[in-house]
Structures are given as C-alpha cells and as structure tokens.
Motif scaffolding. Structure first.
Motif, PDB file in Angstrom:
ATOM      1  N   THR A  56       0.855  -1.186   0.000  1.00 21.10           N
ATOM      2  CA  THR A  56       0.000   0.000   0.000  1.00 21.10           C
ATOM      3  C   THR A  56       0.886   1.229   0.000  1.00 21.10           C
ATOM      4  O   THR A  56       2.035   1.174   0.463  1.00 21.10           O
ATOM      5  CB  THR A  56      -0.956   0.052   1.204  1.00 21.10           C
ATOM      6  N   TYR A  57       0.356   2.328  -0.519  1.00 20.09           N
ATOM      7  CA  TYR A  57       1.133   3.552  -0.697  1.00 20.09           C
ATOM      8  C   TYR A  57       0.343   4.766  -0.231  1.00 20.09           C
ATOM      9  O   TYR A  57      -0.891   4.803  -0.314  1.00 20.09           O
ATOM     10  CB  TYR A  57       1.485   3.752  -2.179  1.00 20.09           C
ATOM     11  N   ALA A  58       1.067   5.772   0.213  1.00 14.50           N
ATOM     12  CA  ALA A  58       0.453   7.066   0.455  1.00 14.50           C
ATOM     13  C   ALA A  58       0.014   7.661  -0.881  1.00 14.50           C
ATOM     14  O   ALA A  58       0.662   7.443  -1.912  1.00 14.50           O
ATOM     15  CB  ALA A  58       1.450   7.992   1.140  1.00 14.50           C
ATOM     16  N   ASP A  59      -1.065   8.413  -0.858  1.00 13.54           N
ATOM     17  CA  ASP A  59      -1.565   9.026  -2.091  1.00 13.54           C
ATOM     18  C   ASP A  59      -0.506   9.916  -2.741  1.00 13.54           C
ATOM     19  O   ASP A  59      -0.446  10.029  -3.960  1.00 13.54           O
ATOM     20  CB  ASP A  59      -2.820   9.849  -1.798  1.00 13.54           C
ATOM     21  N   SER A  60       0.330  10.528  -1.927  1.00  9.75           N
ATOM     22  CA  SER A  60       1.325  11.472  -2.433  1.00  9.75           C
ATOM     23  C   SER A  60       2.404  10.806  -3.283  1.00  9.75           C
ATOM     24  O   SER A  60       3.101  11.484  -4.037  1.00  9.75           O
ATOM     25  CB  SER A  60       1.982  12.219  -1.268  1.00  9.75           C
TER      26      SER A  60
END
Length: 119
Positions: A56-60
C-alpha cells in the motif's frame, strides 16, 4: 536483535529517480514500511509491504514509488521515480515481526537516509 540500515539517499534533480535499500531484518515474517520526515513536518508513512507481498502507498507517492522486498537477502527497497522537491525528507525503514501490517508504529527502525530533490 534487528538492526535496520538504510542506504541510497542522495541529492537529485526534479524528475529524477533513486532507489533506497534497507537491510537488517532476519526472516520473512515482517511487515516492512518506509516513512519519511521533512524538516519541520510530521512523519509520514510512504509505503508498506506485508509478509505476503501486499503493498500500500500514500496518495502522495502512488504511481511514482514502488516498495519491494527480497527475502533471500533480507533487503527492502523503495524505488522512487518522477521525484519532486516535496519528496525531500529523511527516509526511514521500519519493521514489525507480524504477517500483516497494522496501524501502529513498528518496533524496529533504521537511522534514516537523506533524499534531497532540488534543481
């Protein structure tokens, strides 16, 4: 005892790429995370990968950063592309010996590696 050590931080121009590495975890049963903290700002979780490889990743950073792990060498990576000045920060890897990542702070942390994006 788990001692994490990051490497790969550097200065790079906007649009450039870097690959960070983290070594020191000692088997594959770890949730691994990358965090960053820019000067004067709160720490931000950038990406995570669980024991089974789910990420999973940060939106940024979504679409620009890729987290991966090679358990044969106990190495965690963060491939960063299309870097922006706002990506400038100290980057930390962190580990928790659980199969699935959770919301809490990991137990083990590295010392960090500096990434600077500037023209």
């Amino acid at each position: 005892q788990v001692q994490l050590r990051e490497s790969g931080g550097s200065s790079v121009q906007p649009g450039g790429s870097l690959r960070l590495s983290c070594v020191g975890y000692n088997d594959n049963i770890y949730c691994m995370k990358w965090f960053r903290q820019a000067q004067g700002k709160e720490r931000e979780e950038v990406a995570q990968i669980n024991t089974y490889g789910r990420t999973t990743y940060a939106d940024s950073v979504k679409g620009r950063f890729t987290i991966s792990r090679v358990d044969a060498t106990n190495t965690l990576y963060l491939q960063m592309t299309s870097l922006k000045p706002e990506d400038t920060a100290m980057y930390y890897c962190a580990a928790e010996r659980v199969y699935f990542c959770n919301e809490g702070d990991p137990k083990y942390w590295g010392q960090g590696t500096q990434v600077t994006v500037s023209s």
